[in-house]
Every structure is written in C-alpha cells, then in structure tokens.
Write a protein that holds these residues in place. Sequence first.
Motif, mmCIF file in Angstrom:
data_model
loop_
_atom_site.group_PDB
_atom_site.id
_atom_site.type_symbol
_atom_site.label_atom_id
_atom_site.label_comp_id
_atom_site.label_asym_id
_atom_site.label_seq_id
_atom_site.Cartn_x
_atom_site.Cartn_y
_atom_site.Cartn_z
ATOM 1 N N MET A 31 98.101 51.443 60.996
ATOM 2 C CA MET A 31 99.384 51.209 61.129
ATOM 3 C C MET A 31 100.286 52.600 60.482
ATOM 4 S SD MET A 31 99.632 47.955 61.780
ATOM 5 C CE MET A 31 101.100 47.223 61.005
ATOM 6 N N PHE A 33 104.410 54.016 60.564
ATOM 7 C CA PHE A 33 105.709 53.441 60.448
ATOM 8 C C PHE A 33 106.689 54.516 60.515
ATOM 9 C CE2 PHE A 33 104.354 48.982 59.747
ATOM 10 C CZ PHE A 33 103.201 48.995 58.970
ATOM 11 N N TYR A 35 110.584 55.010 58.970
ATOM 12 C CA TYR A 35 111.739 54.439 58.247
ATOM 13 C C TYR A 35 113.040 55.430 58.288
ATOM 14 C CZ TYR A 35 108.712 51.010 55.951
ATOM 15 O OH TYR A 35 108.080 49.931 55.790
ATOM 16 N N LEU A 45 113.435 50.136 58.002
ATOM 17 C CA LEU A 45 112.475 50.427 59.123
ATOM 18 C C LEU A 45 112.885 50.503 60.240
ATOM 19 C CD1 LEU A 45 109.473 50.160 59.593
ATOM 20 C CD2 LEU A 45 109.310 47.956 59.736
ATOM 21 N N THR A 48 107.488 50.246 64.192
ATOM 22 C CA THR A 48 105.978 50.522 63.956
ATOM 23 C C THR A 48 105.364 51.273 65.098
ATOM 24 O OG1 THR A 48 105.819 48.274 62.756
ATOM 25 C CG2 THR A 48 103.758 49.089 63.544
ATOM 26 N N ASP A 96 99.899 52.731 56.579
ATOM 27 C CA ASP A 96 99.179 51.586 55.786
ATOM 28 C C ASP A 96 97.726 51.932 56.049
ATOM 29 O OD1 ASP A 96 99.904 47.945 55.640
ATOM 30 O OD2 ASP A 96 97.794 49.027 55.303
ATOM 31 N N GLN A 102 100.728 51.173 50.981
ATOM 32 C CA GLN A 102 101.546 51.806 52.197
ATOM 33 C C GLN A 102 102.045 52.997 51.325
ATOM 34 O OE1 GLN A 102 104.053 49.558 54.610
ATOM 35 N NE2 GLN A 102 105.489 51.043 55.200
ATOM 36 N N ARG B 93 106.452 42.259 50.957
ATOM 37 C CA ARG B 93 105.836 42.306 52.391
ATOM 38 C C ARG B 93 105.749 40.716 52.538
ATOM 39 N NH1 ARG B 93 100.673 45.425 53.005
ATOM 40 N NH2 ARG B 93 102.202 47.111 53.774
ATOM 41 N N TYR B 97 106.096 38.241 58.444
ATOM 42 C CA TYR B 97 107.074 38.948 59.149
ATOM 43 C C TYR B 97 106.434 40.068 60.009
ATOM 44 C CZ TYR B 97 111.005 42.281 59.416
ATOM 45 O OH TYR B 97 111.989 43.061 59.864
ATOM 46 N N GLY B 99 103.598 41.864 62.830
ATOM 47 C CA GLY B 99 102.573 42.786 62.594
ATOM 48 C C GLY B 99 100.978 41.876 61.887
ATOM 49 N N SER B 100 100.146 42.726 61.668
ATOM 50 C CA SER B 100 98.845 42.019 61.132
ATOM 51 C C SER B 100 99.232 41.747 59.600
ATOM 52 C CB SER B 100 97.671 42.875 61.640
ATOM 53 O OG SER B 100 97.749 44.044 61.089
ATOM 54 N N GLN B 101 99.719 42.995 59.053
ATOM 55 C CA GLN B 101 99.968 42.686 57.547
ATOM 56 C C GLN B 101 101.211 42.749 57.328
ATOM 57 O OE1 GLN B 101 97.021 45.024 55.147
ATOM 58 N NE2 GLN B 101 96.543 45.949 56.864
ATOM 59 N N GLY B 102 102.151 42.395 58.251
ATOM 60 C CA GLY B 102 103.662 42.475 57.679
ATOM 61 C C GLY B 102 104.351 43.881 57.295
ATOM 62 N N ASN B 103 105.358 43.965 57.511
ATOM 63 C CA ASN B 103 106.200 45.166 57.026
ATOM 64 C C ASN B 103 106.933 45.082 55.960
ATOM 65 O OD1 ASN B 103 105.467 46.152 59.732
ATOM 66 N ND2 ASN B 103 107.345 45.054 60.646
ATOM 67 N N LEU B 104 107.075 46.265 55.074
ATOM 68 C CA LEU B 104 107.683 46.213 53.884
ATOM 69 C C LEU B 104 109.296 46.123 54.097
ATOM 70 C CD1 LEU B 104 105.822 48.984 51.847
ATOM 71 C CD2 LEU B 104 105.664 46.594 51.757
#
Lengths: 113, 116
Positions: A31, A33, A35, A45, A48, A96, A102, B93, B97, B99-104
């Motif tokens: 992953m 991202f 921001y 954010l 992704t 991530d 993260q 998180r 929310y 994705g597979s693990q969520g976003n912050l």
Amino acid sequence: SAVISQKPSRDICQRGTSLTIQCQVDSQVTMMFWYRQQPGQSLTLIATANQGSEATYESGFVIDKFPISRPNLTFSTLTVSNMSPEDSSIYLCSVDTGTYEQYFGPGTRLTVT
Amino acid sequence: GESVGLHLPTLSVQEGDNSIINCAYSNSASDYFIWYKQESGKGPQFIIDIRSNMDKRQGQRVTVLLNKTVKHLSLQIAATQPGDSAVYFCAERSRNYGGSQGNLIFGKGTKLSVKP
C-alpha cells in the motif's frame, strides 16, 4: 520500518503549470498513499496508489487534477495539474508495510505563485 | 482542545516535566490508532501505536492510553526534553473504511513546546 524518499523536496511553480512528485521506498510495499497537508493543518488523504491499477481517490480529489502512477511496488508519482495558489501545500507519500504501521516520507513543499 | 484552522492547540511544558497530549477520535469502528510526531519541515514520524483490544501501551518514555467508551486517546511523554518539541497528531484506522486495511484519518494536531 521503511525508508521513503521524495523528489523534489520543495518547488515554486507558476499557476497553470503541473508538477510531478516522486516517491521511492527502500522495500516492496503493498500500500502506498498520497496525502496533502495545508499550512498549519492536519493531513488529508488524496488517494491510495494501487500497483497495476488506477488509484483510489478520496472525496474531493479527482484523477484529472491529481493523476497518480504506481508502476511497481517501490515507486509512485503524484502530479499536481493546472496548479493554482490553493494547491500550495506539503504533499506526503506514505506506505503501509503490511504490519499495520504506516510510515511517511519527508514531504514535498509546493508553493504556487 | 479543538483546532481553529491555522491555530493549533499548544501545550507548553517545562523540560523534565511529563506531557499529556489528548485526542478525541470520531469513529467507534476504528480498531487501530497511531501517534505521530512532526517536526518543522519534516514528514510525520511514527511514535507508538495501539490496537483497540488494548487500553494501554508503553514505549520508551511514551505511553498511549485508549478509552473506547468516550473515544479518547492520549499520549504521555515522560521527562519531556527540548527535542520533543513538535506537532503531535493522532490517527485512527477503521477496518470498515476502504482498502484491505483501511486508511488513516488524522486528528487536528497539538503543538508541544518545551521550555528549557
């Protein structure tokens, strides 16, 4: 952890132009991202960056304005297109590692005049 | 405290004292929380994290407390040093929310100022 670098570290750009920001990670990550952090504010954010497919954008951000590439598991780019002074911000790449944690790059400080 | 745009809440402490930075999170479905430290001109630096099945976690000079009943998170820094001066952000998180693990999702931040 992961070591993340970004280029450029800062830039001053004319309105109407575009800037591409690069993010490089020292290990393969699932992953990535992007921001945005406006002056004196928290992080928001943008999207992704998905490897091998189109990025997933958050509400308020669109691909035409912020196109993203993710050609492999260690690299991504964010382009800020047709810039205006409101785009002046710090742009941060984040990864991530797959262990919940993260991590963030040092950021790219963009000023649009 | 609540941020009012460009004016971050500020906590000023004397060197050697303990600091407590508070954060109210928004989503009762959040299951993972992180504290970040951001020094001027740098990206956020991971400090400590906690999962929702815990209420306390300790690191080196830092402790995070989680109160799920009132959706409150705090960061305690022992024997605060001038090098601790920075803006501190909490992030949550949610596994719901995306994705597979969520976003912050980040809180508004608190500026810690340490007086020598």
